[in-house]
Design an enzyme around this catalytic site. Structure first.
Site: not given
Lengths: 125, 130
Positions: B39, B77-79, B82
């Site tokens: 994501f 999920v790309c930190i 996010a």
């Protein structure tokens, strides 16, 4: 050279958005930089409105955004030297590759098709 | 074949999330291996623990979690994408002094390096976006 270059990069990152108005360009460049930092060979292709990313004299504007010009200036440090531009994207905006802040290779439609075919992994932003 | 999905559209704003989910189920049904869904960009909102859509609409967040639990698909999920959008797991919430947690397992916050790795490792990386 424009139609006979061979692109042996691992990854093609396509950038289709201008520097402001959305975070597409910034997040696309981030992906390219991370790939390069992990030792992957990366080509960048600026298409359509994305060619405006390469306009010179961009500053951190009053828009509350950092902009992307500084990132583009760092590409060399990351060994990203394959910078490609869609010829039609430039001409649509009345620009030529001489107007841009970095040295680029301008690609005709057939050359573009070859670039797509020669990359195993393509990420489009 | 080994597949990975890159999802960059926000849930309920674009068709991208619905299409990606349907594609994911079709892959599994055909016997392919779906290693992970990554994501990025506005796609990170698919990991919002607090999403509360009306009952007569698909619950995308729960649907991703169901897919992960049933078929062992990693939800990455790309930190960086996010955090700036308010999506924090317990560790990041503590690190940033926030008193709420908006991301939980099976979603995991991870780096963009994982996306590149997936793209190189899998036979196909398929992108869904607006």
């Amino acid at each position: 050279m424009q139609d006979h270059h061979h692109y042996d990069s691992d990854l093609l990152v396509i950038l289709r958005h201008g520097p402001h108005g959305s975070s597409w360009l910034k997040e696309g460049l981030d992906a390219a930089l991370v790939a390069a930092a992990f030792g992957r060979r990366v080509s960048l292709l600026f298409m359509g409105e994305g060619v405006t990313a390469l306009m010179p004299c961009q500053k951190k504007g009053p828009l509350g955004q950092k902009g992307t010009a500084e990132t583009l200036e760092m590409l060399e440090m990351y060994d990203i030297d394959s910078l490609l531009v869609e010829e039609q994207g430039l001409s649509c905006l009345g620009l030529s590759s001489d107007d841009l802040m970095l040295e680029v290779t301008s690609l005709s439609p057939p050359a573009l098709a070859r670039v797509f075919a020669e990359h195993r992994l393509v990420l489009t932003f | 074949m080994r597949y990975a999905i890159l999802l960059m559209g926000a849930p309920y704003s674009d068709q991208a999330s619905h299409s990606a989910l349907r594609f994911a189920h079709a892959l599994v049904a055909r016997g392919h291996c779906l290693e992970a869904v990554f994501f990025y960009h506005d796609g990170v909102h698919n990991a919002a623990r607090l999403a509360a859509p009306p009952q007569d609409e698909p619950h995308l967040v729960d649907a991703w979690a169901g897919l992960a639990n049933e078929h062992r698909v990693a939800l990455q999920v790309c930190i960086a994408a996010a955090l700036r959008r308010g999506l924090l797991d317990e560790r990041e919430a503590a690190r940033h002094g926030k008193d709420g947690v908006s991301v939980q397992a099976p979603f995991e916050l991870t780096g963009l390096g994982q996306l590149v790795d997936l793209g190189m490792r899998c036979d196909r990386l398929v992108t869904f976006g607006p």
